[in-house]
Every structure is written in C-alpha cells, then in structure tokens.
Design a protein around this motif. Sequence first.
Motif, PDB file in Angstrom:
ATOM      1  N   TYR A 185      36.639 -13.979   1.890  1.00 54.32           N
ATOM      2  CA  TYR A 185      36.602 -12.835   0.982  1.00 54.32           C
ATOM      3  C   TYR A 185      37.796 -12.869   0.021  1.00 54.32           C
ATOM      4  CZ  TYR A 185      36.145  -8.004  -0.626  1.00 54.32           C
ATOM      5  OH  TYR A 185      36.002  -6.877  -1.412  1.00 54.32           O
ATOM      6  N   GLN A 188      37.170 -15.634  -2.501  1.00 53.02           N
ATOM      7  CA  GLN A 188      36.072 -15.301  -3.406  1.00 53.02           C
ATOM      8  C   GLN A 188      36.487 -14.266  -4.445  1.00 53.02           C
ATOM      9  OE1 GLN A 188      32.678 -13.766  -1.318  1.00 53.02           O
ATOM     10  NE2 GLN A 188      31.488 -13.395  -3.170  1.00 53.02           N
ATOM     11  N   HIS A 189      37.345 -13.320  -4.038  1.00 48.72           N
ATOM     12  CA  HIS A 189      37.744 -12.243  -4.949  1.00 48.72           C
ATOM     13  C   HIS A 189      39.117 -12.470  -5.577  1.00 48.72           C
ATOM     14  CE1 HIS A 189      34.487 -10.403  -2.623  1.00 48.72           C
ATOM     15  NE2 HIS A 189      34.305  -9.641  -3.680  1.00 48.72           N
TER      16      HIS A 189
END
Length: 195
Positions: A185, A188-189
Amino acid sequence: MKTVLYGGAFDPVHAGHVFVVHEALRLMTSSTLILIPTGLPNPNFDKHLSASDADRVAMLQLAFAGVPDVSISDFELSCEPRPSYFVDTLEGLRSSLGVDKPALLLGEDQLFSFPQWHRYQDILDQVELWFVPRAGRHRSGSPEIPARALFDINPFDSLSSTLIRNRLRQGLSVEGLVPPSVAGYIGQHGLYRGQ
C-alpha cells in the motif's frame, strides 16, 4: 468480555503494533481489541501526522484483515478539527465497550507522559491501564499511575513508525518491518517519500 483499547498514530502501522495486538488478544483472554488511530494530535505534544487519516485507516485494515476480535474506530478522526483527547474518546465509545472496565494499552513512553494527558485522572477512574515495556526504561512505581506490563520483553523494541518513515525517505527497504500488504500500500500510494 473485556475490551482492550489501543490507540496511536499508526503512521504507519508496523510489525511491532501487529505483535502487540496478537499478544494482547492471547494474554488478555476473552477480549476484543479496538484500534483507535489518533485524530488531530494534542498541541501540548510535539507530534505531527505524515499520512492522511484515510491512508492510516486503510493500512490498519490491511494489517489486521482476517484477525478476529479486532476492529478499528474512527471516532477521533471524526472529531477533527479539534484536538483528540482520550477522555472524550472514552466517553464517545462508552456504549460499545460492554459492562467490564476496558483496558487501555499504552507504550511505556506514553505511560511516562500520561500525567500530562487531558483529565488523566478521569481516564484512570474508567480503565485498567496496561503498557508495553521499552528497553532502557525502568518504570518507577508511581502510585498515581497504576499500570501493568503486558509482557516482560518486547522483541520489536527498537522498531518505530519514525524509523520506517526515515527508511522510506531514504529509499531503503522496509521488508519485514511492516506487514507485506502495508508495504504494498505504501509503495502503491507513494507514502512517506521525500517528506
């Protein structure tokens, strides 16, 4: 059934947090645990949040997906823009805490600053206080802050969210320091990079 309240910035949630949650559920039998991500930090403590509320909640959801008896409360996040005071959180959560006195779980560093918490005596009247020990800290037997250690040795003692953020800023790996789903996460961000 006892409810355990475990708050913090979780910025990001890491392997140490995961270990503490699993140990609390194992050692405090017949319990449920509520994770409470901090809203706007108390201005008296020099603390700033790096990730958004939504990102911190999403990482908690990933870290504890499929773990029974763990839930996440957004109570403090919904109270912004005013600072989060735990005494208010306790009052807001009262109807969901059951009949037994809840346990409040703190890091030992927070235990030392506990007398500076807003209306800390009111909190003490309503909870059983437990703490996660830290190396190098030797808790004084302060009678005004009765608290019990969750366990004797914390194998993740030197791990902190600050360390993880610093490694990410430097482009270093955090493999093994955060759950794989949380690492995914973060990548990805693009969280915590270049801050």
